[in-house]
Design a protein around this motif. Structure first.
Motif, PDB file in Angstrom:
ATOM      1  N   ILE A 166      50.052 -69.639  47.138  1.00 25.09           N
ATOM      2  CA  ILE A 166      51.247 -68.950  46.672  1.00 25.09           C
ATOM      3  C   ILE A 166      51.350 -68.898  45.149  1.00 25.09           C
ATOM      4  CG2 ILE A 166      52.577 -69.281  48.777  1.00 25.09           C
ATOM      5  CD1 ILE A 166      53.964 -71.636  47.453  1.00 25.09           C
ATOM      6  N   ARG A 191      57.353 -63.441  43.239  1.00 24.80           N
ATOM      7  CA  ARG A 191      58.610 -63.460  44.000  1.00 24.80           C
ATOM      8  C   ARG A 191      58.816 -64.817  44.680  1.00 24.80           C
ATOM      9  NH1 ARG A 191      57.844 -62.149  49.417  1.00 24.80           N
ATOM     10  NH2 ARG A 191      55.745 -61.488  49.995  1.00 24.80           N
ATOM     11  N   MET A 192      58.572 -65.873  43.923  1.00 22.30           N
ATOM     12  CA  MET A 192      58.629 -67.222  44.480  1.00 22.30           C
ATOM     13  C   MET A 192      59.961 -67.573  45.132  1.00 22.30           C
ATOM     14  SD  MET A 192      56.783 -69.751  45.206  1.00 22.30           S
ATOM     15  CE  MET A 192      55.365 -69.185  44.256  1.00 22.30           C
ATOM     16  N   VAL A 196      59.883 -66.101  48.534  1.00 16.63           N
ATOM     17  CA  VAL A 196      58.882 -66.771  49.374  1.00 16.63           C
ATOM     18  C   VAL A 196      59.436 -68.086  49.920  1.00 16.63           C
ATOM     19  CG1 VAL A 196      56.636 -67.947  49.328  1.00 16.63           C
ATOM     20  CG2 VAL A 196      56.884 -65.687  48.284  1.00 16.63           C
ATOM     21  N   GLU A 211      52.349 -64.696  53.765  1.00 15.70           N
ATOM     22  CA  GLU A 211      53.137 -65.712  53.078  1.00 15.70           C
ATOM     23  C   GLU A 211      53.412 -66.858  54.043  1.00 15.70           C
ATOM     24  OE1 GLU A 211      57.567 -64.812  52.706  1.00 15.70           O
ATOM     25  OE2 GLU A 211      56.691 -62.790  52.584  1.00 15.70           O
ATOM     26  N   ASP A 250      50.501 -61.997  43.873  1.00 19.48           N
ATOM     27  CA  ASP A 250      51.315 -61.301  44.871  1.00 19.48           C
ATOM     28  C   ASP A 250      52.513 -62.122  45.329  1.00 19.48           C
ATOM     29  OD1 ASP A 250      49.798 -59.015  44.896  1.00 19.48           O
ATOM     30  OD2 ASP A 250      48.577 -59.601  46.605  1.00 19.48           O
ATOM     31  N   LEU A 251      52.367 -63.433  45.336  1.00 21.33           N
ATOM     32  CA  LEU A 251      53.436 -64.309  45.808  1.00 21.33           C
ATOM     33  C   LEU A 251      54.176 -64.994  44.662  1.00 21.33           C
ATOM     34  CD1 LEU A 251      51.583 -65.840  48.881  1.00 21.33           C
ATOM     35  CD2 LEU A 251      53.342 -64.073  48.879  1.00 21.33           C
ATOM     36  N   CYS A 262      47.747 -72.580  51.680  1.00 22.56           N
ATOM     37  CA  CYS A 262      48.218 -71.315  51.120  1.00 22.56           C
ATOM     38  C   CYS A 262      47.891 -71.245  49.635  1.00 22.56           C
ATOM     39  CB  CYS A 262      49.716 -71.132  51.342  1.00 22.56           C
ATOM     40  SG  CYS A 262      50.757 -72.327  50.476  1.00 22.56           S
ATOM     41  N   SER A 311      47.610 -67.588  52.945  1.00 25.81           N
ATOM     42  CA  SER A 311      48.277 -66.512  52.205  1.00 25.81           C
ATOM     43  C   SER A 311      47.866 -66.554  50.726  1.00 25.81           C
ATOM     44  CB  SER A 311      49.797 -66.658  52.327  1.00 25.81           C
ATOM     45  OG  SER A 311      50.215 -67.967  51.996  1.00 25.81           O
ATOM     46  N   PRO A 312      47.759 -65.343  50.130  1.00 27.90           N
ATOM     47  CA  PRO A 312      48.281 -64.045  50.565  1.00 27.90           C
ATOM     48  C   PRO A 312      47.347 -63.249  51.485  1.00 27.90           C
ATOM     49  CG  PRO A 312      47.373 -63.831  48.372  1.00 27.90           C
ATOM     50  CD  PRO A 312      47.245 -65.289  48.745  1.00 27.90           C
TER      51      PRO A 312
END
Length: 256
Positions: free
Chosen positions: A9, A17-18, A21, A217, A13-14, A7, A203-204
């Protein structure tokens, strides 16, 4: 429990907002995730996530699709891979979709990563897109079976999968396997030995059905496992158990 073996993250985008996630991972029984290094500038973000969260691990590498990327030398990869939270080398490989013309620079980047992985005894995370023949050829020429690794987000033929399996590599399936038109990927997912299979989100990108087209995610890796269980006619718990065991067998520096 499920493990997302690939991933990104740290991408905006991720990363923005960890906490959400990570909470979503827990809610969907996704116990661990491997955050993949793709460039020198982004690597500190990847490492920081792995250092800050006990269930996240990191790899170090330079993605094959950027001809202008600042390279790591073999010695630099070896030094960075000594970090206790770094469990693999990559993302590396070949990509002929985005890159055209004389691609010797890409081949050399790939060879550098393979040589580093062999020196440190860590697995490779390999990307191949429209380049399977050369990817397998270079893996053979460089004796990549010495370190092993995983063919991530696999979308090639069964013949390519067999060639990778013969070199001791694992095959990882992403949300692509859930897509209606992914007949080739579904076929391979039914044929790969369970003991050599991993699951991932990438992801993303590449969110599985029923989230296709949305931001992906790690929590969604469960849907990849559910589809593989359906394809193979086995229990979801079996896919979860085997792919988790495979992850810790391959990425032996990671701890349960």
């Amino acid at each position: 429990m499920f493990i997302d073996s690939h991933c990104h993250i740290n991408f905006p985008d991720l990363a923005a907002r960890m906490p959400e996630v990570l909470a979503n991972m827990q809610a969907k029984q996704v116990s661990h995730a491997l955050v993949i290094g793709v460039s020198r500038p982004k690597y500190p973000q990847v490492l920081e996530l792995a250092e800050s969260h006990g269930n996240l691990y990191a790899t170090v590498g330079v993605h094959p699709d950027d001809p202008d990327a600042e390279e790591y030398s073999e010695d630099e990869l070896v030094a960075l891979a000594a970090h206790p939270r770094v469990v693999g080398i990559g993302e590396t490989g070949l990509d002929y979709h985005w890159c055209k013309g004389d691609l010797e620079w890409q081949h050399q980047r790939f060879r550098t990563h393979i040589r580093a992985a062999k020196r440190v005894g860590l697995p490779l995370v390999i990307h191949t897109r429209e380049s399977a023949e050369d990817t397998i050829r270079i893996m053979r020429e460089e004796n990549a079976e010495v370190c092993g690794g995983v063919m991530h987000c696999f979308t090639e033929t069964w013949e390519v999968a067999q060639a990778a399996l013969e070199l001791g590599f694992y095959i990882s399936f992403s949300g692509v396997v859930t897509f209606k038109n992914a007949a080739q990927v579904k076929d391979v997912a039914q044929r790969v030995p369970l003991e050599r299979m991993l699951i991932e989100t990438d992801s993303p990108y590449l969110a599985p059905v029923p989230f296709r087209g949305k931001v992906n995610e790690p929590a969604y890796v469960r849907h990849v496992a559910e589809h593989i269980a359906e394809l193979r006619g086995i229990e979801l718990a079996e896919v979860a158990r085997v792919t988790s065991d495979n992850f810790f067998r391959l990425f032996a520096k990671a701890s349960r």
